[in-house]
Write an enzyme that holds these catalytic residues in place. Structure first.
Site, PDB file in Angstrom:
ATOM      1  N   HIS A   1      44.308  31.215  44.377  1.00 10.58           N
ATOM      2  CA  HIS A   1      43.847  32.292  43.939  1.00 10.58           C
ATOM      3  C   HIS A   1      42.431  32.247  43.361  1.00 10.58           C
ATOM      4  O   HIS A   1      42.262  32.238  41.917  1.00 10.58           O
ATOM      5  CB  HIS A   1      45.203  32.150  42.690  1.00 10.58           C
ATOM      6  CG  HIS A   1      45.234  33.651  41.891  1.00 10.58           C
ATOM      7  ND1 HIS A   1      46.581  34.110  41.819  1.00 10.58           N
ATOM      8  CD2 HIS A   1      44.411  34.624  41.469  1.00 10.58           C
ATOM      9  CE1 HIS A   1      46.522  35.239  41.250  1.00 10.58           C
ATOM     10  NE2 HIS A   1      45.368  35.651  40.930  1.00 10.58           N
TER      11      HIS A   1
ATOM     12  N   TYR B   1      49.310  47.694  41.606  1.00 13.47           N
ATOM     13  CA  TYR B   1      48.901  48.055  40.291  1.00 13.47           C
ATOM     14  C   TYR B   1      48.547  49.809  40.094  1.00 13.47           C
ATOM     15  O   TYR B   1      48.982  50.027  39.166  1.00 13.47           O
ATOM     16  CB  TYR B   1      47.445  47.283  39.955  1.00 13.47           C
ATOM     17  CG  TYR B   1      47.935  45.850  39.599  1.00 13.47           C
ATOM     18  CD1 TYR B   1      48.563  45.650  38.365  1.00 13.47           C
ATOM     19  CD2 TYR B   1      47.812  44.784  40.404  1.00 13.47           C
ATOM     20  CE1 TYR B   1      48.690  44.081  37.924  1.00 13.47           C
ATOM     21  CE2 TYR B   1      48.076  43.436  40.284  1.00 13.47           C
ATOM     22  CZ  TYR B   1      48.608  43.280  38.880  1.00 13.47           C
ATOM     23  OH  TYR B   1      48.831  41.776  38.655  1.00 13.47           O
TER      24      TYR B   1
HETATM   25  C1  FCB Z   1      45.258  40.778  40.144  1.00 10.04           C
HETATM   26  C2  FCB Z   1      45.271  39.409  40.226  1.00 10.04           C
HETATM   27  C3  FCB Z   1      45.523  38.604  38.858  1.00 10.04           C
HETATM   28  C4  FCB Z   1      45.424  39.353  37.871  1.00 10.04           C
HETATM   29  C5  FCB Z   1      46.208  40.935  38.033  1.00 10.04           C
HETATM   30  C6  FCB Z   1      45.644  41.794  36.826  1.00 10.04           C
HETATM   31  O1  FCB Z   1      44.445  41.205  41.114  1.00 10.04           O
HETATM   32  O2  FCB Z   1      45.830  38.723  41.361  1.00 10.04           O
HETATM   33  O3  FCB Z   1      45.223  37.308  38.790  1.00 10.04           O
HETATM   34  O4  FCB Z   1      44.064  39.345  37.406  1.00 10.04           O
HETATM   35  O5  FCB Z   1      45.004  41.325  38.951  1.00 10.04           O
END
Ligand code: FCB
Length: 473
Positions: free
Chosen positions: A136, A311
């Site tokens: 990550h 998102y």
């Molecule tokens: C994503 C990431 C995570 C967090 C969210 C808001 O892009 O994977 O670590 O920052 O956004």
């Protein structure tokens, strides 16, 4: 149905008919190592690119770093107890490569491995399925110094590290994700430079994207060799990309951005090829001479599942003639002049437009590529929270989750084999270039005292998990 012996503290679903998810649906929450662990220089951990970046002036808002973060490294037991209280079926966390193999090559750090062993054992003891993400975004700094992801060798180093982790934890971890959001690692890390390591070169970003996927493919093979029973996948962040109007020019802008954001990853990973139009769009940036025979076969090594982080949606328009593209380094190499348009719909504290139907659309799209089981490995929202009398009534975040879970359910109704959902995030944490100024957690964290306070959304999520579903509206 919720358990009458322990009624949820907040049950906005009362008296309403349910929307049930399939039996065994994997309800989870997610975090990432650098965002929560802290203990940056403890027990043999060495710097990653995010340590270097956050300690470089001007890179992160207010000079925030992950040195302490949520101090999860020292609070593992309490944090898992909170997860158990929520009733989580699974917890998605990432391993800090720099903690377990500080140099990025060579010997493992036993103390680092021990931390993850304790975490996994604690999860299993609480009936919570561990879901391990290998990468990550926190590349060991020595590997960046040797060229980082634009260098081919980094892919091989990632495979070695994967073998080390499979040997150490493969007896007790069933679910493995290789990469989290390679788009961000490649295009924010090496294109716009707003993420670590902060380099700004379009060709390097494209090379990084390729080598990340190559590393993924090699890692899948390493996991299969070491742990044949493992369930292995990758997590990509996807956006529907809409044209701002139906003009051919806007449609072409949408095609370009869709190529870079989505198909750059989906096509090689799931079809074993780069889209021709994307290669053409990038011809002014790179001639793809970093791609070697056999790479795409490795990259498309069969998987057991695909993780989708969702998102928001992008809406884009063609460049305006005569107007120069923003000269700032771009995360859209070759398409720097495409304009991102806002629609005036409600946004989160990140400024991201809230678009739940986009989740249904995205899951259906991935299902058009593959019949593999899908998991939403991240979905969530930042809002400004206030802690009043020991409570955080985060109605906006709760509504965001509710709307997106309904959208996820619609995808299931449409035949998508969606098997689980991980809320982002379990707790407030270090939001990368935004430091601690953006709160995504279902659990509030007071960074001075490290006190954790479950917000209304956490209590609501616990009730969703208990009833395995939502009320219809
Ligand atoms: C994503 C990431 C995570 C967090 C969210 C808001 O892009 O994977 O670590 O920052 O956004």
């Amino acid at each position: 149905m919720s358990n009458p012996a322990s009624p949820p503290a907040v049950d906005v679903l009362d008296e309403r008919p349910g929307l049930t998810f399939p039996p065994g649906f994997l309800w989870g929450a997610a975090t990432a190592a650098y965002q929560i662990e802290g203990a940056a220089a403890v027990d043999g951990r060495a710097p990653s690119i995010w340590d270097t970046f956050s300690h470089t002036e001007g890179r992160v808002v207010a000079g925030h770093t992950g040195d302490v973060a949520c101090d999860h490294y020292h609070r593992l037991g309490d944090d898992v107890a909170l997860m158990a209280e929520l009733g989580l079926k699974s917890y998605r966390f990432s391993v800090s490569w720099s903690r377990v193999q500080p140099g990025g090559t060579g010997a493992a750090n036993p103390a680092g491995l021990d931390f993850y062993r304790r975490l996994v054992d604690e999860l299993l003891a609480n009936g919570i399925e561990p879901w391990l993400t290998l990468y990550h975004w926190d590349l060991p700094q020595p590997l960046e110094d040797a060229g980082g992801w634009p260098a081919r060798d980094t892919a091989a180093r990632f495979a070695d590290y994967t073998t080390l982790m499979a040997d150490a934890l493969g007896d007790r971890v069933r679910y493995w994700t290789t990469l989290n959001e390679p788009w961000c690692s490649a295009f924010l890390g090496y294109g716009s430079g707003v993420h670590a390591p902060g380099r700004t070169n379009g060709a390097d970003a494209v090379r990084a994207g390729h080598h990340l996927m190559l590393g993924h493919g090699l890692a899948v093979q390493a996991l299969r060799a070491a742990r044949p029973a493992a369930e292995v996948g990758v997590t990509v962040n996807l956006y529907p990309v809409d044209p701002a109007s139906d003009t051919p020019a806007d449609s072409d802008a949408a095609r370009r951005i869709d190529g870079l954001a989505n198909r750059f990853f989906l096509d090689p990973l799931l079809r074993g090829s780069y889209p021709e139009d994307l290669v053409a769009d990038l011809s002014t940036v790179t001639d793809f001479d970093h791609v070697r025979d056999g790479d795409l076969a490795t990259i498309s090594t069969p998987l057991d599942l695909v993780g989708v982080n969702y998102y928001s949606r992008h809406v884009v328009a063609a460049p305006v003639e005569g107007v120069e593209a923003d000269p700032a380094p771009s995360c859209w190499p070759g398409s720097e002049d495409v304009r991102f348009v806002t629609r005036g719909v409600p946004v989160t504290d990140m400024g991201w437009e809230i678009d739940a139907p986009g989740l249904t659309e995205t899951l259906r799209r991935v299902n058009g590529y593959t019949d593999l089981p899908l998991y939403v490995t991240e979905n969530g929202s930042a809002f400004v929270d206030s802690l009043v009398d020991g409570e955080v009534d985060d109605v906006d975040r709760l509504a965001y989750f509710d709307a997106h879970l309904r959208a996820a359910h619609q995808a299931i109704d449409a035949g998508v084999p969606l098997r689980g959902y991980f809320a982002w995030s379990l707790m407030d944490n270090f939001e990368w270039a935004w430091g601690y100024t953006k709160r995504f957690g279902m659990i509030h964290v007071d960074y001075d005292s490290q006190v954790r306070t479950p917000k209304s959304s956490a209590k609501w999520y616990a009730s969703v998990i208990r009833r395995n579903g939502l009320a219809a509206q």
